[in-house]
Design an enzyme around this catalytic site. Structure first.
Site, PDB file in Angstrom:
ATOM      1  N   HIS A   1       0.414  -1.271   0.092  1.00 43.63           N
ATOM      2  CA  HIS A   1      -0.013  -0.187  -0.628  1.00 43.63           C
ATOM      3  C   HIS A   1       0.967   1.988   0.300  1.00 43.63           C
ATOM      4  O   HIS A   1       1.999   1.578   0.606  1.00 43.63           O
ATOM      5  CB  HIS A   1      -0.595   0.320   1.325  1.00 43.63           C
ATOM      6  CG  HIS A   1      -1.636   1.449   1.685  1.00 43.63           C
ATOM      7  ND1 HIS A   1      -2.097   2.296   2.756  1.00 43.63           N
ATOM      8  CD2 HIS A   1      -2.385   1.690   0.301  1.00 43.63           C
ATOM      9  CE1 HIS A   1      -3.029   3.132   2.619  1.00 43.63           C
ATOM     10  NE2 HIS A   1      -2.876   2.736   1.492  1.00 43.63           N
ATOM     11  N   SER A   2       0.151   2.761  -0.611  1.00 48.04           N
ATOM     12  CA  SER A   2       1.192   3.130  -0.571  1.00 48.04           C
ATOM     13  C   SER A   2       2.532   3.614  -0.550  1.00 48.04           C
ATOM     14  O   SER A   2       2.986   3.031  -1.729  1.00 48.04           O
ATOM     15  CB  SER A   2       0.625   4.498   0.649  1.00 48.04           C
ATOM     16  OG  SER A   2       0.736   5.689  -0.064  1.00 48.04           O
ATOM     17  N   TYR A   3       3.666   3.923   0.083  1.00 48.05           N
ATOM     18  CA  TYR A   3       4.844   4.236  -0.426  1.00 48.05           C
ATOM     19  C   TYR A   3       5.414   2.733  -1.007  1.00 48.05           C
ATOM     20  O   TYR A   3       6.073   2.490  -0.821  1.00 48.05           O
ATOM     21  CB  TYR A   3       5.824   4.456   1.438  1.00 48.05           C
ATOM     22  CG  TYR A   3       7.326   4.161   2.040  1.00 48.05           C
ATOM     23  CD1 TYR A   3       7.934   4.843   0.763  1.00 48.05           C
ATOM     24  CD2 TYR A   3       6.839   3.427   2.980  1.00 48.05           C
ATOM     25  CE1 TYR A   3       9.217   4.014   1.326  1.00 48.05           C
ATOM     26  CE2 TYR A   3       7.829   2.938   3.031  1.00 48.05           C
ATOM     27  CZ  TYR A   3       9.090   3.658   2.025  1.00 48.05           C
ATOM     28  OH  TYR A   3      10.339   2.219   3.159  1.00 48.05           O
TER      29      TYR A   3
END
Length: 190
Positions: free
Chosen positions: A76-78
């Protein structure tokens, strides 16, 4: 049944996958939520020595320690940076790589490369002012959360190590492309 390894985004920890791991294990899957060094319940390990390579190694070590094969790696994300780095090193152990609203880095890119100049400068300035070279989390509303979910996230977020923000990720496009990949774009966080 599948072997899932779930990796959170910045400022979070394995805690953010709780609802997902409960559902996966209830269906008979094996689910491992990794907390990256320096955040979440591992915030006590926050030092200026943490880099993107540290976080990649956190995930590689989980896969190795649990002796996992055919892993569905969910990032997720980063953690898109982290998952791409893992796929570059361990493509043969991955069955699928799932990016959930995650970074899709290009070779030689940094996490900060996709942010505005003001965001980059603000985060790096905060990291430089911090004794452990970290920057604070944003409010949960940045993730589209409100109510009880926002309060839950706000209580658990921790500062994120600063070096992974500007560390370059070099990888082989061919090795990463050998892993089947899916991108999930979340439009309504519920």
């Amino acid at each position: 049944m599948a072997n899932f390894v779930l990796v959170h985004g910045a400022w979070h920890g394995a805690w953010c996958w709780r609802r997902v791991t409960e559902r996966l294990t209830a269906q008979g899957h094996r689910a491992y939520a990794v907390t990256l060094t320096g955040v979440g319940e591992r915030a006590h390990l926050l030092t200026p020595d943490i880099h993107l390579s540290t976080h990649i190694q956190d995930v590689l070590s989980t896969i190795e320690a649990e002796e996992l094969q055919d892993v569905v790696l969910v990032v997720h994300s980063y953690a898109g940076m982290v998952g791409t780095g893992v796929a570059d090193v361990m493509a043969n152990r991955l069955h699928h790589l799932v990016y959930v609203d995650a970074m899709l880095p290009k070779p030689g890119e940094t996490w900060s490369a996709t942010h505005t100049k003001a965001t980059r400068e603000g985060r790096l300035k905060a990291a430089q002012a911090s004794p452990n070279f970290s920057f604070p989390p944003p409010g949960p509303e940045l993730f589209g959360l409100s109510g009880e979910d926002a309060a839950w996230v706000a209580r658990r977020q921790t500062p994120h190590p600063g070096h992974p923000y500007s560390d370059v990720l070099d990888f082989s496009v061919a090795r990463v492309a050998a892993v089947p990949r899916t991108y999930i774009r979340c439009t309504h966080p519920t």
